[in-house]
Structures are given as structure tokens and as C-alpha cells.
Design a protein around this motif. Sequence first.
Motif, PDB file in Angstrom:
ATOM      1  N   THR A  61       0.930  -1.308   0.301  1.00  0.00           N
ATOM      2  CA  THR A  61       0.001   0.267  -0.135  1.00  0.00           C
ATOM      3  C   THR A  61       0.903   1.170  -0.190  1.00  0.00           C
ATOM      4  O   THR A  61       0.580   2.438   0.375  1.00  0.00           O
ATOM      5  CB  THR A  61      -0.595   0.237   1.051  1.00  0.00           C
ATOM      6  OG1 THR A  61      -0.412  -0.234   2.778  1.00  0.00           O
ATOM      7  CG2 THR A  61      -1.664  -1.261   1.327  1.00  0.00           C
ATOM      8  N   SER A 121     -11.887  -7.186  -3.753  1.00  0.00           N
ATOM      9  CA  SER A 121     -11.364  -5.642  -3.059  1.00  0.00           C
ATOM     10  C   SER A 121     -10.845  -5.111  -4.245  1.00  0.00           C
ATOM     11  O   SER A 121     -11.136  -5.508  -5.652  1.00  0.00           O
ATOM     12  CB  SER A 121      -9.998  -5.994  -3.128  1.00  0.00           C
ATOM     13  OG  SER A 121      -9.259  -6.559  -3.833  1.00  0.00           O
ATOM     14  N   LYS A 224     -12.215   6.639  14.304  1.00  0.00           N
ATOM     15  CA  LYS A 224     -10.992   5.114  13.785  1.00  0.00           C
ATOM     16  C   LYS A 224     -10.207   4.904  15.306  1.00  0.00           C
ATOM     17  O   LYS A 224      -9.581   6.366  15.563  1.00  0.00           O
ATOM     18  CB  LYS A 224      -9.911   6.026  13.143  1.00  0.00           C
ATOM     19  CG  LYS A 224      -9.273   5.032  12.040  1.00  0.00           C
ATOM     20  CD  LYS A 224      -8.204   5.398  11.197  1.00  0.00           C
ATOM     21  CE  LYS A 224      -7.360   4.012  10.738  1.00  0.00           C
ATOM     22  NZ  LYS A 224      -8.369   2.954   9.603  1.00  0.00           N
ATOM     23  N   TYR A 238     -19.355  -0.213  10.819  1.00  0.00           N
ATOM     24  CA  TYR A 238     -18.206  -0.750  10.058  1.00  0.00           C
ATOM     25  C   TYR A 238     -19.334  -1.402   8.607  1.00  0.00           C
ATOM     26  O   TYR A 238     -19.877  -1.497   8.727  1.00  0.00           O
ATOM     27  CB  TYR A 238     -17.396  -0.917  10.533  1.00  0.00           C
ATOM     28  CG  TYR A 238     -16.816  -0.252  12.006  1.00  0.00           C
ATOM     29  CD1 TYR A 238     -16.629   1.012  11.329  1.00  0.00           C
ATOM     30  CD2 TYR A 238     -15.909  -0.772  12.686  1.00  0.00           C
ATOM     31  CE1 TYR A 238     -16.529   1.599  12.746  1.00  0.00           C
ATOM     32  CE2 TYR A 238     -15.386   0.236  13.731  1.00  0.00           C
ATOM     33  CZ  TYR A 238     -15.772   1.601  13.547  1.00  0.00           C
ATOM     34  OH  TYR A 238     -14.808   2.424  14.367  1.00  0.00           O
ATOM     35  N   LYS A 239     -17.790  -1.771   7.492  1.00  0.00           N
ATOM     36  CA  LYS A 239     -18.387  -2.607   6.709  1.00  0.00           C
ATOM     37  C   LYS A 239     -18.716  -4.199   7.073  1.00  0.00           C
ATOM     38  O   LYS A 239     -20.587  -4.382   6.903  1.00  0.00           O
ATOM     39  CB  LYS A 239     -17.069  -2.779   5.922  1.00  0.00           C
ATOM     40  CG  LYS A 239     -17.125  -1.862   4.863  1.00  0.00           C
ATOM     41  CD  LYS A 239     -15.975  -1.627   4.072  1.00  0.00           C
ATOM     42  CE  LYS A 239     -15.939  -0.806   2.911  1.00  0.00           C
ATOM     43  NZ  LYS A 239     -14.446  -1.095   1.771  1.00  0.00           N
ATOM     44  N   PRO A 471     -15.657   3.891   3.970  1.00  0.00           N
ATOM     45  CA  PRO A 471     -14.839   3.736   3.328  1.00  0.00           C
ATOM     46  C   PRO A 471     -13.612   2.963   3.672  1.00  0.00           C
ATOM     47  O   PRO A 471     -12.611   2.268   2.585  1.00  0.00           O
ATOM     48  CB  PRO A 471     -13.997   5.322   2.483  1.00  0.00           C
ATOM     49  CG  PRO A 471     -14.790   5.782   4.316  1.00  0.00           C
ATOM     50  CD  PRO A 471     -16.422   4.985   4.720  1.00  0.00           C
ATOM     51  N   GLN A 472     -13.368   2.913   4.717  1.00  0.00           N
ATOM     52  CA  GLN A 472     -12.496   1.633   5.685  1.00  0.00           C
ATOM     53  C   GLN A 472     -12.896   0.208   6.010  1.00  0.00           C
ATOM     54  O   GLN A 472     -14.167   0.945   6.567  1.00  0.00           O
ATOM     55  CB  GLN A 472     -11.237   2.697   6.036  1.00  0.00           C
ATOM     56  CG  GLN A 472     -10.663   3.332   4.704  1.00  0.00           C
ATOM     57  CD  GLN A 472      -8.946   4.715   6.088  1.00  0.00           C
ATOM     58  OE1 GLN A 472      -8.818   3.409   7.408  1.00  0.00           O
ATOM     59  NE2 GLN A 472      -9.578   5.820   5.859  1.00  0.00           N
ATOM     60  N   PRO A 473     -12.351  -0.829   6.434  1.00  0.00           N
ATOM     61  CA  PRO A 473     -12.826  -1.345   6.972  1.00  0.00           C
ATOM     62  C   PRO A 473     -13.334  -0.999   8.840  1.00  0.00           C
ATOM     63  O   PRO A 473     -14.418  -1.581   9.430  1.00  0.00           O
ATOM     64  CB  PRO A 473     -12.005  -2.708   7.565  1.00  0.00           C
ATOM     65  CG  PRO A 473     -11.229  -2.420   6.054  1.00  0.00           C
ATOM     66  CD  PRO A 473     -11.292  -0.765   6.278  1.00  0.00           C
ATOM     67  N   ASP A 474     -12.801   0.075   9.368  1.00  0.00           N
ATOM     68  CA  ASP A 474     -13.112   0.559  10.771  1.00  0.00           C
ATOM     69  C   ASP A 474     -13.541   2.275  10.239  1.00  0.00           C
ATOM     70  O   ASP A 474     -13.117   2.811  11.332  1.00  0.00           O
ATOM     71  CB  ASP A 474     -11.756   0.680  11.963  1.00  0.00           C
ATOM     72  CG  ASP A 474     -11.031   1.425  10.812  1.00  0.00           C
ATOM     73  OD1 ASP A 474     -10.603   1.331   9.480  1.00  0.00           O
ATOM     74  OD2 ASP A 474      -9.267   0.934  11.400  1.00  0.00           O
TER      75      ASP A 474
END
Length: 532
Positions: A61, A121, A224, A238-239, A471-474
Motif C-alpha cells: 500500500t 477488493s 477511528k 463499519y463494513k 470507506p475503510q473497514p473501521d
Amino acid sequence: MKKWTGMGLSLVLAASLMAGCSANKPAEQQPADQQADNGGNQQTAEGQKERAKFSFLLPTTVSSGYHTRVPDLNKDKWVLKLEELTNTDLDIKVMEDAKYGVMFASNDIPDVVGSIGGPGSKSMSGSIESGIFMPLDDLLQKYAPNLMKLIPKAAWETASYEGKIYGIPEFLKSPSRRATYIRTDLLEKTGLQAPKTVDEFLNVLRAFKKLGVETPYQMRENFKYADIVLGAFDVLPYKDQFELVDGQVVPKFFDSENMQKALEVYKTMYEEGLIPKEFATISSTDFTKSIDAGKPGIWSQNAAGMPGYRANVKLAVPDAQIDIIPSPKGPEGKGGYFFYSPVVRTFYINKNVEEERAAEIVKFFDWMVTPEAEEFFTFGVEGDTYTKDAGGAVSYKFPETKEQQEEEGWRSGTLWAVHDSTYNKLRLELNEDGQATLDAFDNVLSQEGLSGIGFYPELSTFSKYPDLAAPQPDVGPKLVIDHMVRMIYGKEPISDWPKVVEEYKAKGGDEIVKEATERWNNKQGAVMIDRE
């Protein structure tokens, strides 16, 4: 086991030397039975396969680090040692997974491709659905006994598509990773016990403030690593935090009663100065600086980082004592943080790879979860980066400079493709702080955490309504986070939360719930992320 492993390694080394001598001759001078076969595997005189040759793309990343400083990764000492241990010939490349789209568009795809996350992903660009990679069920059953035994069912499900396994996952055997940290030295000064409930948590923060603690609880933007209260009321946005309610699969923040209770607690913390006034804009960098400077009394972070926190904070506050405690529970007896997705990275085999060579690739990954592999990736090479005494105890020099840390990260992180990434047990066992971390995993985190339903690949409606997707897992959806912040600052009444749920539904949330429910009912990539 060590005896047989050593004998096996000796045989591998001997075979490698023989192959090396033969390889020095031009191909036309070698006997036909020693030349490479069509699959890229060299043959011995007896016809047995020598080195499995394949190209291997590792995901990252970041655009910096150890791998960017090595002119040719295929001549890197750690890659060469890995080839020696596994009897392989690797053509390794590293690429930011955000740039995978260009690779897929060019159709220049390596034999093995790794990605961050699972098959759904964004970086994989629908490649699994398009049939670019092969299903692995039969190969895994035949050639990967270690992987089939160790990898949790949820991880295999996450690495699957339409009921078939397409990827070999770097996995988390324990989905509970995030923990509640506390300055025990400050707690002792208050005369209070570690908080067990939300009310006791608030009282400890108030006592910290009376002591003059600058930041009783450390917050951060988007909640976060600041979701301790949301977890206590089981309303994490979250997701992978969907749940089944009255026949529908809905986000947990639809629970208006508990969401309002959680927001009231955060508002109390804000109004009483128990969190920073600017909590909604505290960046990752400022969050870390605050902790390292010893400013907060309690904060939330990954448990595996405890040795680092203890070392860093002591530089600023020599008498500081940091421990992990059970997270405070809400009225329903729940507490802790979300269970992480069981998959960190996933590795796929190109459908054009011949079956025989694909079997060797699967064996290569199966070796990565053996004790021999664990020791190599953790410590490196005996006599070079570590030593052992007569009793087998390891003496390892921990990296000190940034360059040394990045080199260790390359060997024990990026290059170690498939293993349990919950923590590195061998490394943690070496000192007292590491042992305390293992104890926290075994006796604290194993007793808490919040399960939820996740989707792999993710819901298509998330792309259609980005403001409603995490937008993010957490990190929660923008629409949800914006309302949460305004309510804590007193710009909106917390009692209006049911209106937020209705707004979410009206702006596309109904479609999200419909798709989530259908995917769950039809068992299409809907995974219950829980402790097995």
C-alpha cells in the motif's frame, strides 16, 4: 521434528547445489532429461522436478520502504534464502495494489498475484469473476495439509467466489485484535479499579482529569481507534458490522436506542473535557504523537503494538506503566471492538499455469506455515541475524534504525505471504513486554469482540452510494459520521437519530439493505465474522 526438518533442508541444499552445477552449462549441452520442462520446472537426471519456477507479484500500500531500495529483488538475500529453503526459482515484483488495474488491462499477469483483502477488493478489478485465476479446491486438498488445518473456515469463505476457493489467504486466527490501553500508574493514583462498565469508564476519566491528565481518553477523526463506546453499545457503523433483524440484514447503527445512548456518552465526554475539543479533526499523526508523549490515560489500539507503546511512552514518561484491560461493557453486557475480517492478503494462481506447476506453488505456500518457515521469516538466518544457545533459546538483535526496521518488515511482513497475522508469537516470546502482549490476547481479547456480517465481494450498492459505504473497514459512512459529530458538538439533537436512519434509507440505504439481505439468504459471499 527439528531433526527431520534439518535432514530435509540438507537434502534440499544438496539438490540445489547439483542443480546449480548443471545450470552453469548452456541448455544445448545438458542432457535432455535435465533441461527445463514446458512448465518451467527443471528436471533431474532421474526425471524428478527440481526448482519450481514462477513469477510472483506481492502487493503493498506504500511507495517507499526496503523493497524500493533494492536494485533487483530477485538478488535480494532474503529472496535468495527463501528460494533455497523452498527449492523454488522466483521472479518477484512488488506493486501498489491500487495500480493493479493497469496490469489487468494489459493482460500481463504474473503466475501468482497477491492482493490486499479478499477476492472482492477493488484492486482485483473483477478478475476473479472474469475467470483470470483458477479455483484451488482440489489442489489444496491434495497438496496443502497445513493450510487446510490451520486456516479458519471464515477465511476460506472470504477467499471464495460462488462456492469455490480462488485464493490462499494470509489469515487471522483470532479476529479480536483491537484493545483498550490504560496508564496503570495513573489509575493507581486515582485509587480506582480498572473500569468494567461504561459508567465506571467515565468515572475513571473524570479522576484522570482531576489528576491533571491532559487527555483522559484519546479520540481521533472519524472515530477511528476511538470506538470504545460504540462497541459497548454494539452500534459500530463499519463494513462488517451488519446484523439480521426481523428478517433483514441491516447496519448495526439502525439500532437507534443504543446509538443514542452511545452518542450521549460521547457528548458527556466532550462537555466535561474528557476528550479533546477538536476530536473530530485529530489526524493519525497527531493521534500517535499524543500517545507517544504520554498524554492520554486511556486509548484504543491494536494489542500487538503494546511493546512499542511501552517503549515509546517511557521515553517521554519514564515511570509510565501501560497495560491492556478488558473493554468497558454496555447495558447488554457487550464490549470490545469489531472482529476484523479474517483475511489480510490473498494470493491467486493464474489460470494459465500448468497443473503440475500450480501444485508446486500450493506446496510453496503450505510450507509458509511450518515451524521452519516461522523461524526464518521471524529471525532470518542463524549465525547471521540470530543465534541459538545449547538449549535452543534464540538471541535476536532487534532492528534499531529505520532501515533495519524496514528490512525486517520486508522479511517478516511482505515476503511472508501466508501465515497467521494476528501476532508474531516467536518474536513476542523474547521479552517481558511481548509476553504481556500474548497474555492480553489469551486472557483479555479472547473474551471480547463484536461479530457481524460482512460481504466478499463487497455489496455493489456501496459503489452506487459512496456516502453510505464505509470507506475503510473501521471507518463509518460519511453521512453517518457527519451526523454523529454534529450531535456530539450539540449542533443537532441526539434524539433525531431515527431521522438519520430514515435519511440513510431514503438516499439508497433501502437498496443496500435489500442487496445485503438477498446475499445473506442466498449465501452469496455473505460471511458471519465471528470467533470460531
